[in-house]
Motif scaffolding. Structure first.
Motif, PDB file in Angstrom:
ATOM      1  N   ALA A 278       0.853  -1.197   0.000  1.00  0.00           N
ATOM      2  CA  ALA A 278       0.000   0.000   0.000  1.00  0.00           C
ATOM      3  C   ALA A 278       0.883   1.240   0.000  1.00  0.00           C
ATOM      4  O   ALA A 278       1.884   1.298   0.721  1.00  0.00           O
ATOM      5  N   ILE A 279       0.507   2.184  -0.844  1.00  0.00           N
ATOM      6  CA  ILE A 279       1.190   3.486  -0.842  1.00  0.00           C
ATOM      7  C   ILE A 279       0.132   4.511  -0.456  1.00  0.00           C
ATOM      8  O   ILE A 279      -0.857   4.700  -1.185  1.00  0.00           O
ATOM      9  N   ASN A 280       0.310   5.122   0.718  1.00  0.00           N
ATOM     10  CA  ASN A 280      -0.752   5.961   1.243  1.00  0.00           C
ATOM     11  C   ASN A 280      -0.143   6.987   2.191  1.00  0.00           C
ATOM     12  O   ASN A 280       0.811   6.680   2.909  1.00  0.00           O
ATOM     13  N   THR A 281      -0.708   8.185   2.206  1.00  0.00           N
ATOM     14  CA  THR A 281      -0.191   9.226   3.106  1.00  0.00           C
ATOM     15  C   THR A 281      -0.684   9.035   4.539  1.00  0.00           C
ATOM     16  O   THR A 281      -0.145   9.646   5.457  1.00  0.00           O
ATOM     17  N   ASP A 282      -1.694   8.200   4.726  1.00  0.00           N
ATOM     18  CA  ASP A 282      -2.292   8.042   6.055  1.00  0.00           C
ATOM     19  C   ASP A 282      -1.956   6.668   6.652  1.00  0.00           C
ATOM     20  O   ASP A 282      -2.513   5.653   6.239  1.00  0.00           O
ATOM     21  N   PRO A 283      -1.062   6.638   7.643  1.00  0.00           N
ATOM     22  CA  PRO A 283      -0.675   5.341   8.218  1.00  0.00           C
ATOM     23  C   PRO A 283      -1.833   4.635   8.926  1.00  0.00           C
ATOM     24  O   PRO A 283      -1.758   3.445   9.207  1.00  0.00           O
TER      25      PRO A 283
END
Ligand code: FAD
Length: 310
Positions: A278-283
């Motif tokens: 997953a590539i996401n700004t929100d952990p």
């Protein structure tokens, strides 16, 4: 006991969904026959005869089956049913279309979307968008079931030597007719059979960003492009790319979710993937709970870097 598996094909090639359904059939009984209903589909029947574990292939060759309309296929399968204890079809649009009609014609209930064979009449199937697994026992004299193909390994496509037998094909039921189909032409692998999928979500914000970020990464990896429903609903990509409960069910070796939060309806379609990135700004995004690798990053930075390094 003999199991009849309905072959998924396009009159030219046997689709991998058939191989997974054969594996499910072999988990029920060692005597598995395959039905190829098509038009000029001899090559498909020949391919089916090579699949390891198949003992007989029935070929119903008629213009009436050129597009496998459910209204034509269902009576054919119902007529063949007396010789079989189980009738299985892949849980694809074709299987889901005609098999309930077979079950109605035979007046027996059916089991949908089986993911595991426990014994000859007991199966597992997902419910509540995959959040629970039901164990279903069917006491009907004849078991009719669709098979979730991502849950079963593919049978070996070569090495078998089944006989091919022509069966009386039947006529056009005259209840429906094929008008046209519009298929997206793509050099990329088909979503449900791809071993690598790169999917984009709402964060992509436009179709242009799919072209700019998702497609080059998919092409570098030789993979397919997928999408969340939010991306489809927003018109970034066509709906045949949608992965999830109301889209396609996939289980590739590698699933890369870019800017996708991981709503349960999306997870229902991809959480059986072997490796999830997953590539996401929100952990805190729910996709983190199923991801093997989570990259906390802006996709506009991370995806071009990744693509360049491959
Ligand atoms: C009956 C029903 C059926 C449904 N069926 C499906 C289905 O089949 N498939 C499906 O996908 N959904 C389905 N949905 C919709 C689902 O509930 C979600 O609304 C949808 O999956 C959300 O899509 P998304 O993750 O792209 O968007 P969002 O939930 O908005 O997530 C976007 C993500 O992008 C991240 N992000 C934002 N900017 C960046 C950036 N610059 N870089 C990296 N990450 C960033 C955010 O942190 C967020 O996690 C269904 C819903 C219902 C009610």
């Amino acid at each position: 006991m003999t199991v009849l598996v309905y072959a998924e094909h396009d009159n030219q090639e046997l689709k991998p969904a058939t191989l997974a359904t054969i594996t499910a059939g072999l988990a029920i009984d060692s005597d598995v026959h395959v039905l190829v209903a098509g038009a000029n589909a001899k090559a498909v029947a020949d391919s089916a005869s090579q699949v390891v574990g198949v003992s007989k292939v029935l070929l119903a060759d008629s213009p009436a089956f050129a597009n496998q309309l459910a209204e034509n296929v269902a009576p054919l399968v119902a007529n063949l049913a007396p010789a079989y204890s189980h009738i299985l079809a892949p849980a694809t649009t074709t299987g889901k279309n005609f098999l309930p009609r077979v079950s109605a014609l035979l007046d027996v209930n059916m089991v949908s979307d089986i993911t595991k064979v426990i014994d000859t009449n007991t199966f597992e199937r997902p419910i509540y968008a995959g959040n629970a697994i039901a164990t279903v026992q069917n006491t009907e004299s004849k078991i009719i079931a669709t098979v979730r193909t991502t849950a079963f390994d593919l049978a070996n496509a070569t090495g078998g030597s089944a006989v091919v037998e022509n069966v009386s094909a039947g006529d056009d039921a005259g209840k429906s007719s094929f008008v046209k189909e519009e298929l997206a032409v793509s050099a990329r692998p088909e979503l449900t059979s791809a071993s690598i999928i790169v999917s984009g979500g709402r964060a992509l914000a436009s179709g242009e960003n799919f072209t700019k970020y998702i497609e080059p990464l998919a092409d570098k990896l030789g993979g397919a492009v997928g999408a969340s429903r939010a991306a489809v609903d927003a018109g970034f990509v066509p709906n045949d790319l949608q992965v999830g409960q109301t889209g396609k069910i996939v289980a590739p070796n590698l699933y890369i979710a870019v800017g996708i939060s991981g709503a349960i309806q999306h997870l229902a379609g991809m959480k059986d993937s072997k490796t999830i990135v997953a590539i996401n700004t929100d952990p805190e995004a729910p996709i983190a709970s199923v991801a093997d690798y989570f990259l906390e990053a802006d996709y506009q930075v991370a995806v071009p870097e990744l693509t360049a390094k491959l």
